[in-house]
Write a protein that holds these residues in place. Structure first.
Motif, PDB file in Angstrom:
ATOM      1  N   UNK A   1       4.652   2.393  -2.820  1.00 45.68           N
ATOM      2  CA  UNK A   1       5.937   3.022  -2.515  1.00 45.68           C
ATOM      3  C   UNK A   1       6.243   3.012  -1.013  1.00 45.68           C
ATOM      4  N   UNK A   2       5.231   3.333  -0.213  1.00 45.99           N
ATOM      5  CA  UNK A   2       5.512   3.676   1.184  1.00 45.99           C
ATOM      6  C   UNK A   2       5.407   2.519   2.166  1.00 45.99           C
ATOM      7  N   UNK A   3       4.764   1.430   1.776  1.00 41.78           N
ATOM      8  CA  UNK A   3       4.506   0.404   2.783  1.00 41.78           C
ATOM      9  C   UNK A   3       5.813  -0.222   3.290  1.00 41.78           C
ATOM     10  N   UNK A   4       5.667  -1.006   4.357  1.00 39.88           N
ATOM     11  CA  UNK A   4       6.852  -1.560   5.019  1.00 39.88           C
ATOM     12  C   UNK A   4       7.696  -2.390   4.059  1.00 39.88           C
ATOM     13  N   UNK A   5       7.054  -3.153   3.193  1.00 44.77           N
ATOM     14  CA  UNK A   5       7.788  -3.925   2.205  1.00 44.77           C
ATOM     15  C   UNK A   5       7.796  -3.175   0.876  1.00 44.77           C
ATOM     16  N   UNK A   6       7.624  -1.867   0.947  1.00 39.75           N
ATOM     17  CA  UNK A   6       7.452  -1.091  -0.278  1.00 39.75           C
ATOM     18  C   UNK A   6       8.760  -0.694  -0.920  1.00 39.75           C
ATOM     19  N   UNK A   7       8.623   0.037  -2.025  1.00 38.32           N
ATOM     20  CA  UNK A   7       9.780   0.349  -2.856  1.00 38.32           C
ATOM     21  C   UNK A   7      10.800   1.194  -2.103  1.00 38.32           C
ATOM     22  N   UNK A   8      10.331   2.231  -1.403  1.00 42.19           N
ATOM     23  CA  UNK A   8      11.282   3.126  -0.734  1.00 42.19           C
ATOM     24  C   UNK A   8      12.040   2.388   0.357  1.00 42.19           C
ATOM     25  N   UNK A   9      11.296   1.624   1.141  1.00 37.76           N
ATOM     26  CA  UNK A   9      11.964   0.856   2.189  1.00 37.76           C
ATOM     27  C   UNK A   9      12.933  -0.149   1.595  1.00 37.76           C
TER      28      UNK A   9
ATOM     29  N   UNK B   1      -7.749   9.491  -0.265  1.00 33.27           N
ATOM     30  CA  UNK B   1      -6.346   9.227   0.051  1.00 33.27           C
ATOM     31  C   UNK B   1      -6.117   9.018   1.551  1.00 33.27           C
ATOM     32  N   UNK B   2      -6.628   9.908   2.416  1.00 31.14           N
ATOM     33  CA  UNK B   2      -6.452   9.646   3.843  1.00 31.14           C
ATOM     34  C   UNK B   2      -7.072   8.304   4.262  1.00 31.14           C
ATOM     35  N   UNK B   3      -8.168   7.946   3.619  1.00 29.56           N
ATOM     36  CA  UNK B   3      -8.832   6.691   3.982  1.00 29.56           C
ATOM     37  C   UNK B   3      -7.907   5.511   3.697  1.00 29.56           C
ATOM     38  N   UNK B   4      -7.156   5.583   2.607  1.00 30.62           N
ATOM     39  CA  UNK B   4      -6.343   4.428   2.219  1.00 30.62           C
ATOM     40  C   UNK B   4      -4.954   4.469   2.841  1.00 30.62           C
TER      41      UNK B   4
ATOM     42  N   UNK C   1      -0.015   4.667   6.776  1.00 29.89           N
ATOM     43  CA  UNK C   1      -0.984   4.583   7.866  1.00 29.89           C
ATOM     44  C   UNK C   1      -0.638   5.541   9.000  1.00 29.89           C
ATOM     45  N   UNK C   2      -0.062   6.672   8.645  1.00 33.99           N
ATOM     46  CA  UNK C   2       0.160   7.731   9.631  1.00 33.99           C
ATOM     47  C   UNK C   2       0.125   9.070   8.898  1.00 33.99           C
ATOM     48  N   UNK C   3       0.396  10.139   9.644  1.00 36.43           N
ATOM     49  CA  UNK C   3       0.298  11.460   9.031  1.00 36.43           C
ATOM     50  C   UNK C   3       1.291  11.627   7.898  1.00 36.43           C
TER      51      UNK C   3
ATOM     52  N   UNK D   1      -4.008   6.756   5.353  1.00 39.57           N
ATOM     53  CA  UNK D   1      -3.942   7.556   6.575  1.00 39.57           C
ATOM     54  C   UNK D   1      -3.946   6.785   7.880  1.00 39.57           C
ATOM     55  N   UNK D   2      -4.355   5.508   7.832  1.00 44.46           N
ATOM     56  CA  UNK D   2      -4.425   4.754   9.080  1.00 44.46           C
ATOM     57  C   UNK D   2      -5.367   5.421  10.054  1.00 44.46           C
ATOM     58  N   UNK D   3      -4.959   5.509  11.332  1.00 43.05           N
ATOM     59  CA  UNK D   3      -5.833   6.156  12.305  1.00 43.05           C
ATOM     60  C   UNK D   3      -5.387   7.578  12.600  1.00 43.05           C
TER      61      UNK D   3
END
Lengths: 396, 545
Positions: free
Chosen positions: B383-391, B486-489, B410-412, B491-493
């Motif tokens: 859903x959330x990735x740059x090429x994801x559904x929401x975008x 979940x944060x691991x996948x 990959x952020x908070x 959460x990014x840094x």
């Protein structure tokens, strides 16, 4: 219940119908307009179209012509959508047509009040429906991610995203290749096999020990009951990463790390809180005079347990077992530490796949898992009702 | 109960049917019942204690355990005990360190020690690795000179004859591979005349026997033994010696006493390896961490460090853990609040709808709850990735330009959204079970008494639903504070939790003590909340669907 009319409904004046419908049309117009270039034009056209529809529906054609009008709107919107955006546009258009047809009549004839108390103010009516829309949005938030995964798993490409072919509903954009990969790729099949080897055994251990302990805990006068309960529930509360690292060090010391037994034991202990919670909840409604009656008639404790108590609490035990099973079947953190590459389970495989983003086979696996969880959910729900019936409560 | 009170003639305690006093009989029955209950619980309790509680206790122990320093270089730590930490330690410390590290290097344990000390002093790891290779240079100075004098000094058997007990010598000579080796014994009196050599040779012989399973009769002693021999010959007088190999030993003694015998001090030897050995830092660190238990890991995990003057805050740019703890707390709070915000309306509507509809809608809550965590996490990735559904949807609607897609993963933000979704059922279920017990009549009564909608909700309904909010919030907070997957996948840094740091220290940096200390702090917070939950809600009131 659904057909009760609490408040008589009637046609609303045009001074109410037209602005409301125009506003709704304008709101929808924002999105259609934005997608096609001009927001302002979208709002304008949307508002005008909806006002016209409202006028036609309410004044010219009336309730008598409701059915043909609504079908007509669905077709018209569908065609308009197709002209604007091809096949996906047509689908959106059909939905819009269906919704606005219903909405126009709903507003114009005051049907929204039918099921509400007559004395509510219009502000309260608005809040009533506004609240429902908010809740609907939250339900959408809950369920959408799970729904979205499913069509993507039929992707013909190696992407995690919808391809243009998929959006055009082009059959070439869809395929079963990821399912084929999931079912034939030895990495995945071995992971499934490992999961199926671990989960049932872990479930049996936690269910048998957990049920016994729950029965013990449900008796009156157990010394230190609170502390015992706290210890038994703790595997659910302690952060998994701490359990996992603790087990990793300890099991390496006693030679269980990376072994089948180690994973099974770890999963069994993680499933125990769920068994304890569900079985104790079932035992709360258990009528203890039944066991006394059985003993009175000469049954020994073992017979009493298996012939009287067990059949009555069985639904609770089984749903506890299903919880324990899904816990083991879904567990990844502890397996990552206690397991070894030889004993990779399905969640492990999915986790590494997600981290490295290898292929949408993960999504095929996910879809299958969603199917499994729907099955499990249905059986737990059925068991719960059966358990309540057995205990003489009316199932809600 | 019996006919104990049948007639007035009977006095004394009430009796049970078998004639024992009723009180006693009841007490026995109660005891029996308790025993039976405990017997039923015992197997599981034992199982949980062994497979779960013991591992965690064992891990927590690692957060203070520090035997590696005193185990690997025992003599050095003993000498440094006397040292005041000012300037350079005495030559004795260098000497002890020479023998200790020499043996550790043979055992390949000096790198482990170096890694351990590197957590406290950057550079210690490479220093120890270098020293493992370089210490031979000191011994070779002596070994070469003794060897030039007499080739026998670099042979196995002459050394064994010189140092070993005759009974042991013959037993060892008869030994063949596969049998148990006869334990090495020093010859009577040899440790009086050659104390250090005897000690070092014994260390060498036992190492060969137990760890390499080789015969000391076949292995040439390592250079530390030659160094020890030089030390002994320089210090002692051997003129009266009459044992085996007397001539060879006396010749060596004469050589050591001659003016052109080349020597090297231990300190100079260490300096040749690396000048860092002449900086007091490394010695201070060793001294500081020579005790078997340390608070160092805990201090590290709250961004402090152990110094000779007591605990001290780390420099500003090295503080990461407090930040991480703060972030974990902050994000868990945000997640808990979003869950309350989203969960409250849903729980409210579920408990106020007719039960048929409510049950149907309940499925929408329970389905995510039953769906695999990884499925939900992967769904959010989709859903959330740059090429994801929401975008995609936002771009399609024209709300976001195609080249300025939102960064939601990959952020908070990604972690908060995904975890709110994952933990929402844990909020809704307790809230629902509390709200469905609130009678509707209260709300109607308040309204009929003239309260407005808001007053009715805020003064009548809401206070009764607070226990549900409390139960749900604590549960969600406990679960979120220790989340890992979940944060691991997603959460990014910037969106990772303290758990991810613990996992990193366990599997990548291998600083297990620090991981255990971080875990202990996290566990303490969780247990505190668990205790509060037990007090407020009661653990037996946890409901699952």
């Amino acid at each position: 219940m659904n057909d009760v009319v609490l408040t008589p409904v009637g046609k609303k004046p045009l001074s109410f119908t037209l602005p409301v419908l125009a506003a709704a049309g304008g709101f929808a117009g924002i999105f259609v307009g934005a997608a096609n270039g001009s927001v302002l034009l979208g709002i304008l056209i949307g508002a005008v179209v909806m006002a016209v529809i409202g006028f036609l529906a309410a004044e010219m054609l009336g309730e008598a012509q409701e059915k043909p009008v609504r079908w007509g709107l669905i077709v018209l919107f569908g065609i308009a959508g197709y002209l604007f955006g091809g096949l996906p546009g047509a689908v959106v258009g059909l939905l819009f047509g269906w919704f606005f047809g219903w909405f126009a009549y709903w507003i114009a004839f005051g049907r929204y009040r039918a099921k509400l108390l007559p004395y509510l103010t219009s502000g309260q009516v608005l809040w009533h429906y506004g609240f429902r829309v908010i809740c609907g949005a939250i339900f959408v938030f809950l369920i959408t991610p799970i729904i979205v995964v499913m069509p993507l798993s039929f992707n013909a490409e190696n992407f995690f995203t919808f391809t243009p072919e998929m959006l055009r509903f082009d059959p070439a954009g869809y395929s079963l290749r990821h399912y084929r990969d999931f079912l034939t790729n030895p990495e995945w099949t071995r992971a499934v096999k490992n999961s199926l080897l671990v989960a049932p055994v872990a479930t049996i251990i936690s269910v048998s020990l957990g049920t016994l302990a729950a029965i013990g805990l449900s008796q009156s006068h157990v010394p230190g009951k609170r502390a015992i309960m706290a210890i038994l529930i703790s595997p659910m509360i302690v952060p998994l990463i701490i359990s996992a690292t603790g087990m990793y060090f300890f099991y390496s010391k006693i030679g269980l790390q990376g072994e089948y037994i180690g994973i099974v034991l770890a999963h069994a202990v993680l499933g125990i809180p769920f068994v304890i919670i569900t079985v104790t909840a079932t035992l709360v409604g258990f009528d203890r005079s039944l066991t006394r009656a059985a003993a009175n008639m000469g049954a020994d404790p073992v017979t009493t347990f298996f012939r009287v108590q067990m059949p009555l609490i069985l639904p609770g035990v089984i749903s506890g077992g299903l919880f324990a099973f899904i816990t083991s079947f879904d567990e990844v953190v502890v397996v990552l530490f206690v397991g070894s590459s030889e004993w990779q389970t399905l969640p492990w495989q999915m986790f590494t796949g997600l981290r490295e983003q290898i292929s949408p086979t993960i999504l095929a696996a996910a879809t299958i898992l969603v199917g499994i969880s729907i099955l499990l959910l249905a059986s737990v729900e059925m068991l719960r009702r059966r358990s309540e019936r057995l205990r003489g409560m009316s199932p809600s | 109960m019996t006919d104990a009170t049948g007639d007035g003639s009977q006095s004394g305690p009430m009796l049970a049917a078998d004639g024992t006093p009723l009180k006693k009989s009841l007490a026995r029955a109660l005891r029996m019942q308790k025993m039976r209950a405990l017997m039923l619980i015992a197997p599981l309790l034992l199982f949980v204690l062994v497979t779960f509680i013991a591992p965690i206790a064992d891990m927590l122990f690692r957060s203070v355990e520090n035997q590696i320093v005193s185990d690997t270089i025992p003599n050095t730590t003993a000498v440094l005990e006397e040292w005041d930490g000012e300037g350079l330690p005495p030559e004795a410390a260098f000497e002890a360190a020479y023998y200790d590290i020499f043996l550790a290097a043979e055992r390949k344990e000096h790198t482990k020690l170096g890694t351990r000390l590197n957590y406290e002093l950057t550079g210690a790891s490479s220093l120890f690795r270098k020293s493992g290779r370089g210490l031979d240079d000191i011994g070779e100075v002596y070994q070469d000179q003794f060897k030039d004098l007499d080739r026998d000094w670099d042979e196995a058997e002459p050394w064994a004859e010189l140092m070993g007990d005759p009974a042991w010598l013959s037993a060892q000579a008869a030994w063949t591979k596969g049998e148990r080796q006869p334990a090495f014994a020093l010859r009577d009196g040899v440790s009086d005349i050659l104390p250090k050599t005897a000690r070092e040779y014994a260390v060498f012989a036992r190492y060969q026997q137990t760890e390499e399973n080789k015969s000391p009769l076949k292995e040439e002693p390592w250079t530390a033994v030659h160094t020890a021999l030089y030390e002994d010959l320089k210090a002692g007088d051997l003129s009266g010696y009459t044992g085996p190999r007397a001539e060879m030993l006396k010749a060596a003694d004469a050589l050591v006493d001659s003016p052109d015998f080349e020597t090297i001090t231990f300190q100079a030897g260490f300096e040749d390896i690396d000048e860092d050995w002449l900086a007091p830092d490394i010695w201070r660190t060793i001294k500081l961490y020579s005790s078997s238990y340390t608070s160092g890991y805990f201090l590290n995990s709250v961004d402090m460090q152990l110094t000779p003057d007591g605990p001290e805050a780390r420099p500003e740019n090295e503080r990461i853990y407090m930040l991480l703890f703060q972030r974990t707390l902050f994000m868990s709070l945000v997640i808990t609040f979003s869950c309350i915000l989203l969960g409250y309306p849903v729980a409210y509507i579920l408990s106020n709808l007719p039960s048929r509809t409510a049950n149907l809608l309940m499925i929408l809550v329970l389905l995510p709850f039953w769906t695999s965590l990884l499925v939900r996490t992967s769904a959010w990735k989709v859903m959330l990735q740059q090429q994801g559904v929401i975008n995609d949807v936002l771009v399609w609607l024209g709300l976001v330009a195609d080249d300025a897609r939102l960064a939601m993963i990959n952020n908070q933000f990604g972690t908060i959204v995904a975890m709110t979704h994952i933990l929402l059922p844990f909020m809704i279920l307790p809230m629902f079970s509390v709200m469905s017990t609130i009678p509707h009549s209260y709300v109607r009564a308040a309204k009929s008494l003239g309260a407005t909608n808001w007053t009715t909700f805020w003064r009548v309904y809401f206070p009764q639903s607070v226990p549900g909010i409390g139960a749900g919030s604590i549960l969600v907070f406990i679960l979120s504070i220790g989340y890992y997957i979940t944060p691991e996948i997603v959460g990014g840094t910037t969106g990772t939790f303290i758990s991810n740091r613990i996992a990193y220290h366990i599997s990548s940096s291998l600083n297990w003590g620090l991981a255990a200390a971080l875990g202990a702090i996290l566990l303490a917070v969780v247990l505190l909340l668990y205790w509060a939950y037990d007090k407020i809600v009661g653990i037996d009131n946890v409901k699952l669907g």
